[in-house]
Design a protein around this motif. Structure first.
Motif, short mmCIF file in Angstrom:
data_model
loop_
_atom_site.label_atom_id
_atom_site.label_comp_id
_atom_site.label_asym_id
_atom_site.label_seq_id
_atom_site.Cartn_x
_atom_site.Cartn_y
_atom_site.Cartn_z
N UNK A 70 0.83 -1.20 0.00
CA UNK A 70 0.00 0.00 0.00
C UNK A 70 0.87 1.26 0.00
N UNK A 71 1.91 1.24 0.80
CA UNK A 71 2.85 2.37 0.84
C UNK A 71 3.49 2.59 -0.53
N UNK A 72 3.96 1.51 -1.14
CA UNK A 72 4.59 1.61 -2.45
C UNK A 72 3.60 2.04 -3.53
N UNK A 73 2.38 1.51 -3.47
CA UNK A 73 1.37 1.88 -4.46
C UNK A 73 1.07 3.37 -4.40
N UNK A 74 0.96 3.90 -3.19
CA UNK A 74 0.70 5.34 -3.04
C UNK A 74 1.87 6.18 -3.54
N UNK A 75 3.09 5.73 -3.27
CA UNK A 75 4.28 6.51 -3.65
C UNK A 75 4.61 6.39 -5.14
N UNK A 76 4.45 5.20 -5.71
CA UNK A 76 4.91 4.95 -7.08
C UNK A 76 3.78 4.90 -8.11
N UNK A 77 2.57 4.71 -7.67
CA UNK A 77 1.38 4.64 -8.54
C UNK A 77 1.57 3.68 -9.72
N UNK A 78 1.72 2.39 -9.43
CA UNK A 78 1.89 1.41 -10.52
C UNK A 78 0.62 1.32 -11.36
#
Length: 156
Positions: free
Chosen positions: A38-46
């Protein structure tokens, strides 16, 4: 090609998926559980997320529910990978929480890449959560853990 986030607590599963997706030209990101995902999805927007279901800290269902409630990443398509013995239950719950596709582990490389292509090309609509979602989610997780304990005890 797409940026794809792979969320799986099993490092070998993650590395295999990353290698397959990278060889197909995709940019990959990795997370070891739903919270990190979730943290990565928010930061990187895959552009796509491929996630395991049973993980520590935050399982796949909790991860997708949190993803769908966040206006920044709520439209990100998700593919679930699940053990074959819970495929039917996973399909039902996955559809209810907005997962675009469910694949069974292990999936042939061609099937996984075809699913990625199809999900990236299509628009999937999620349905509202049914009243019994939490109960069914808990039952599926409990059944999965019971199966893993029984398997472990059989080999002990």
């Amino acid at each position: 090609m797409a940026t794809i986030l792979v969320v799986d607590d099993n490092a070998i599963n993650r590395k295999l998926l990353v290698a397959l997706l990278s060889a197909d030209g995709h940019i990959t990101l990795e997370a070891s559980d739903g919270l990190d995902g979730l943290r990565l999805a928010r930061a990187q927007r895959p552009q796509l997320i491929i996630s395991d279901i049973l993980m520590p800290t935050m399982d796949g269902y909790g991860f997708v529910r949190a993803l769908r409630s966040d206006p920044i990443v709520n439209a990100t398509p998700v593919i679930f990978l699940t053990a074959h013995y819970h495929e039917r239950e996973a399909q039902k719950l996955a559809k209810a929480c907005g997962v675009d596709r469910v694949l069974v582990k292990p999936s042939p490389a061609a099937d996984l890449l075809r699913a990625v292509e199809q999900v990236m090309a299509g628009v999937c609509e999620s349905e509202p959560l049914p009243e019994d979602f939490d109960r069914e989610h808990l039952r599926l997780i409990t059944d999965t853990l019971t199966h893993r304990v029984a398997t472990f005890e059989a080999f002990s």
